[in-house]
Scaffold this motif. Sequence first.
Motif, PDB file in Angstrom:
ATOM      1  N   ALA A 337       0.824  -1.210   0.000  1.00 16.60           N
ATOM      2  CA  ALA A 337       0.000   0.000   0.000  1.00 16.60           C
ATOM      3  C   ALA A 337       0.855   1.256   0.000  1.00 16.60           C
ATOM      4  O   ALA A 337       0.421   2.315  -0.466  1.00 16.60           O
ATOM      5  CB  ALA A 337      -0.933   0.011   1.215  1.00 16.60           C
ATOM      6  N   GLU A 338       2.081   1.154   0.522  1.00 18.83           N
ATOM      7  CA  GLU A 338       2.969   2.318   0.575  1.00 18.83           C
ATOM      8  C   GLU A 338       3.729   2.500  -0.730  1.00 18.83           C
ATOM      9  O   GLU A 338       3.791   3.605  -1.282  1.00 18.83           O
ATOM     10  CB  GLU A 338       3.957   2.161   1.735  1.00 18.83           C
ATOM     11  CG  GLU A 338       3.328   2.288   3.104  1.00 18.83           C
ATOM     12  CD  GLU A 338       4.349   2.125   4.212  1.00 18.83           C
ATOM     13  OE1 GLU A 338       4.540   3.087   4.991  1.00 18.83           O
ATOM     14  OE2 GLU A 338       4.950   1.037   4.298  1.00 18.83           O
ATOM     15  N   THR A 339       4.350   1.444  -1.232  1.00 22.06           N
ATOM     16  CA  THR A 339       5.144   1.532  -2.456  1.00 22.06           C
ATOM     17  C   THR A 339       4.732   0.403  -3.394  1.00 22.06           C
ATOM     18  O   THR A 339       5.140  -0.747  -3.227  1.00 22.06           O
ATOM     19  CB  THR A 339       6.658   1.499  -2.159  1.00 22.06           C
ATOM     20  OG1 THR A 339       7.383   1.563  -3.383  1.00 22.06           O
ATOM     21  CG2 THR A 339       7.055   0.295  -1.364  1.00 22.06           C
ATOM     22  N   PRO A 340       3.874   0.670  -4.346  1.00 21.46           N
ATOM     23  CA  PRO A 340       3.281  -0.373  -5.195  1.00 21.46           C
ATOM     24  C   PRO A 340       4.309  -1.009  -6.122  1.00 21.46           C
ATOM     25  O   PRO A 340       5.317  -0.406  -6.476  1.00 21.46           O
ATOM     26  CB  PRO A 340       2.229   0.392  -5.992  1.00 21.46           C
ATOM     27  CG  PRO A 340       2.774   1.789  -6.064  1.00 21.46           C
ATOM     28  CD  PRO A 340       3.457   2.019  -4.741  1.00 21.46           C
ATOM     29  N   THR A 341       4.022  -2.238  -6.531  1.00 21.61           N
ATOM     30  CA  THR A 341       4.891  -2.968  -7.455  1.00 21.61           C
ATOM     31  C   THR A 341       4.198  -3.116  -8.803  1.00 21.61           C
ATOM     32  O   THR A 341       3.062  -3.589  -8.882  1.00 21.61           O
ATOM     33  CB  THR A 341       5.230  -4.363  -6.908  1.00 21.61           C
ATOM     34  OG1 THR A 341       5.850  -4.220  -5.630  1.00 21.61           O
ATOM     35  CG2 THR A 341       6.170  -5.096  -7.852  1.00 21.61           C
ATOM     36  N   PHE A 342       4.886  -2.703  -9.872  1.00 26.11           N
ATOM     37  CA  PHE A 342       4.405  -2.866 -11.240  1.00 26.11           C
ATOM     38  C   PHE A 342       5.240  -3.954 -11.904  1.00 26.11           C
ATOM     39  O   PHE A 342       6.470  -3.856 -11.958  1.00 26.11           O
ATOM     40  CB  PHE A 342       4.542  -1.557 -12.024  1.00 26.11           C
ATOM     41  CG  PHE A 342       3.691  -0.435 -11.493  1.00 26.11           C
ATOM     42  CD1 PHE A 342       2.428  -0.203 -12.004  1.00 26.11           C
ATOM     43  CD2 PHE A 342       4.168   0.395 -10.482  1.00 26.11           C
ATOM     44  CE1 PHE A 342       1.647   0.832 -11.521  1.00 26.11           C
ATOM     45  CE2 PHE A 342       3.393   1.439  -9.987  1.00 26.11           C
ATOM     46  CZ  PHE A 342       2.120   1.656 -10.517  1.00 26.11           C
ATOM     47  N   HIS A 343       4.594  -4.994 -12.403  1.00 23.07           N
ATOM     48  CA  HIS A 343       5.277  -6.082 -13.099  1.00 23.07           C
ATOM     49  C   HIS A 343       5.148  -5.838 -14.606  1.00 23.07           C
ATOM     50  O   HIS A 343       4.041  -5.851 -15.153  1.00 23.07           O
ATOM     51  CB  HIS A 343       4.666  -7.431 -12.718  1.00 23.07           C
ATOM     52  CG  HIS A 343       4.809  -7.768 -11.262  1.00 23.07           C
ATOM     53  ND1 HIS A 343       5.904  -8.432 -10.757  1.00 23.07           N
ATOM     54  CD2 HIS A 343       3.997  -7.508 -10.207  1.00 23.07           C
ATOM     55  CE1 HIS A 343       5.772  -8.580  -9.453  1.00 23.07           C
ATOM     56  NE2 HIS A 343       4.621  -8.036  -9.087  1.00 23.07           N
ATOM     57  N   ILE A 344       6.281  -5.620 -15.271  1.00 20.30           N
ATOM     58  CA  ILE A 344       6.279  -5.216 -16.682  1.00 20.30           C
ATOM     59  C   ILE A 344       7.107  -6.200 -17.502  1.00 20.30           C
ATOM     60  O   ILE A 344       8.239  -6.533 -17.140  1.00 20.30           O
ATOM     61  CB  ILE A 344       6.860  -3.799 -16.852  1.00 20.30           C
ATOM     62  CG1 ILE A 344       6.157  -2.810 -15.922  1.00 20.30           C
ATOM     63  CG2 ILE A 344       6.737  -3.340 -18.311  1.00 20.30           C
ATOM     64  CD1 ILE A 344       6.783  -1.437 -15.895  1.00 20.30           C
ATOM     65  N   GLY A 345       6.548  -6.665 -18.609  1.00 22.76           N
ATOM     66  CA  GLY A 345       7.280  -7.526 -19.527  1.00 22.76           C
ATOM     67  C   GLY A 345       8.109  -6.705 -20.487  1.00 22.76           C
ATOM     68  O   GLY A 345       7.712  -5.603 -20.886  1.00 22.76           O
ATOM     69  N   SER A 346       9.260  -7.222 -20.899  1.00 24.65           N
ATOM     70  CA  SER A 346      10.170  -6.448 -21.750  1.00 24.65           C
ATOM     71  C   SER A 346       9.944  -6.681 -23.241  1.00 24.65           C
ATOM     72  O   SER A 346      10.602  -6.043 -24.060  1.00 24.65           O
ATOM     73  CB  SER A 346      11.629  -6.788 -21.405  1.00 24.65           C
ATOM     74  OG  SER A 346      11.909  -8.160 -21.675  1.00 24.65           O
ATOM     75  N   ARG A 347       9.034  -7.584 -23.609  1.00 25.32           N
ATOM     76  CA  ARG A 347       8.770  -7.817 -25.030  1.00 25.32           C
ATOM     77  C   ARG A 347       7.464  -7.153 -25.421  1.00 25.32           C
ATOM     78  O   ARG A 347       6.426  -7.404 -24.828  1.00 25.32           O
ATOM     79  CB  ARG A 347       8.700  -9.322 -25.343  1.00 25.32           C
ATOM     80  CG  ARG A 347       8.544  -9.595 -26.845  1.00 25.32           C
ATOM     81  CD  ARG A 347       8.666 -11.069 -27.173  1.00 25.32           C
ATOM     82  NE  ARG A 347       7.542 -11.833 -26.661  1.00 25.32           N
ATOM     83  CZ  ARG A 347       7.414 -13.153 -26.843  1.00 25.32           C
ATOM     84  NH1 ARG A 347       8.363 -13.833 -27.474  1.00 25.32           N
ATOM     85  NH2 ARG A 347       6.373 -13.794 -26.359  1.00 25.32           N
ATOM     86  N   THR A 348       7.504  -6.315 -26.442  1.00 27.23           N
ATOM     87  CA  THR A 348       6.313  -5.604 -26.864  1.00 27.23           C
ATOM     88  C   THR A 348       5.329  -6.559 -27.541  1.00 27.23           C
ATOM     89  O   THR A 348       5.694  -7.625 -28.033  1.00 27.23           O
ATOM     90  CB  THR A 348       6.659  -4.475 -27.858  1.00 27.23           C
ATOM     91  OG1 THR A 348       7.351  -5.033 -28.976  1.00 27.23           O
ATOM     92  CG2 THR A 348       7.508  -3.415 -27.204  1.00 27.23           C
ATOM     93  N   ALA A 349       4.081  -6.142 -27.567  1.00 27.49           N
ATOM     94  CA  ALA A 349       3.052  -6.912 -28.258  1.00 27.49           C
ATOM     95  C   ALA A 349       3.332  -6.929 -29.758  1.00 27.49           C
ATOM     96  O   ALA A 349       4.019  -6.054 -30.288  1.00 27.49           O
ATOM     97  CB  ALA A 349       1.682  -6.292 -27.994  1.00 27.49           C
ATOM     98  N   PHE A 350       2.800  -7.937 -30.456  1.00 24.64           N
ATOM     99  CA  PHE A 350       2.960  -8.013 -31.900  1.00 24.64           C
ATOM    100  C   PHE A 350       1.764  -8.764 -32.486  1.00 24.64           C
ATOM    101  O   PHE A 350       1.027  -9.444 -31.772  1.00 24.64           O
ATOM    102  CB  PHE A 350       4.272  -8.724 -32.274  1.00 24.64           C
ATOM    103  CG  PHE A 350       4.402 -10.107 -31.689  1.00 24.64           C
ATOM    104  CD1 PHE A 350       3.876 -11.217 -32.341  1.00 24.64           C
ATOM    105  CD2 PHE A 350       5.045 -10.290 -30.463  1.00 24.64           C
ATOM    106  CE1 PHE A 350       3.994 -12.480 -31.796  1.00 24.64           C
ATOM    107  CE2 PHE A 350       5.172 -11.566 -29.910  1.00 24.64           C
ATOM    108  CZ  PHE A 350       4.636 -12.656 -30.579  1.00 24.64           C
ATOM    109  N   SER A 351       1.546  -8.617 -33.774  1.00 24.56           N
ATOM    110  CA  SER A 351       0.470  -9.337 -34.447  1.00 24.56           C
ATOM    111  C   SER A 351       1.073 -10.420 -35.320  1.00 24.56           C
ATOM    112  O   SER A 351       2.189 -10.306 -35.813  1.00 24.56           O
ATOM    113  CB  SER A 351      -0.337  -8.377 -35.321  1.00 24.56           C
ATOM    114  OG  SER A 351       0.424  -7.972 -36.445  1.00 24.56           O
TER     115      SER A 351
END
Length: 356
Positions: A337-351
Amino acid sequence: MSIIDRVLDSPNPFPQGLYWTGLKGSPVHPAVGAMLEKARKTGVQAEYVEVETFDAFMSRLWRQLDGKPIDLDMKVRRAQVADVAIPLPLVGNAKPLIRLNGLPVRLPQRCFKLEFKRPQEWADLREATKDHRSTVIVTKGEHICCWGRADDIRACFGTSLTGMVEIDLPDDFHAADNLHLKAFFEEGLITALTKDKPLLPRMKPSAGYIIVDPHAVEVGPLAPLQRVVGKTAGLIPGLLSPVDHEHPVAQKVQWAEALRVSLDCKDARTWLLLEPDIWIWPTHARTVATQFLDKRKEQRYNGTHNLLLNAWTEIVLATNARNAELALRPFDDGSEAETPTFHIGSRTAFSRRTTA
């Protein structure tokens, strides 16, 4: 009596209405404005229509006409709809067709709900947090939600704060009751992405921005971007900001490479959208810096745009690993609640081609 007055005084002068065109952004000539107003007073539908150019206007007008000769229409139209057959690779060997600019992200689920002695308006919150933007992130909806270490929040709001309660955050920030959370998540994200880097976070109503710090001493982390664009910040020679009643003093105009950051939901997933851009200081001088911006951006497509995405992804995630997931936080320590965690993938989306 002028010709216009005679026409307007005649019975049913403009049965289809009166429409005057002018270049978009240009002021309406007083005589034209007066004519349109006279026409409206006589019951004529009179409008001023803004167009980009005369050619653009004529092209749109041409498209509205019926019964055009085919040979003439072929000369006027720049593009035609046609059936095509593009061979696709066999299933199982298909490679990505289009690289997109979204990184997968999982958002934090907890924050503080703040309680005050009296109701807080946005103006109150902005005034309280203006000197604490690096330690406290706040938004206002049904409740006042906040991230930040408990001690920092108390230092920010002082004696007006009466309580802090940990609550769960909703998953859908697109719901009508949750729209205020979109900017909340975006501000938390750009604070986490710029932490301990030669980058500046900025928030606008539509999105957040990550800007190269032109005064940074340690610029080593910017090397991926420098390899693509060269210089990453500077002064626009000979250009001064416009003067008006809000900005009475002209200033030298500066620029820096930047990244527009926003969140979106597609295919039941949340995506962090990255759009390379250029920041202008002071911000109201952007209108006079269009020539510089056009020149700076004119070759940024296809291969160059791909390299820009690679560079910015490596800089903000601090890794060049592909298909990795990073956990980023805006502050050094504290509960979720004090310092939130964002989980981010390093590969961009693609079609890519999908099987039937």
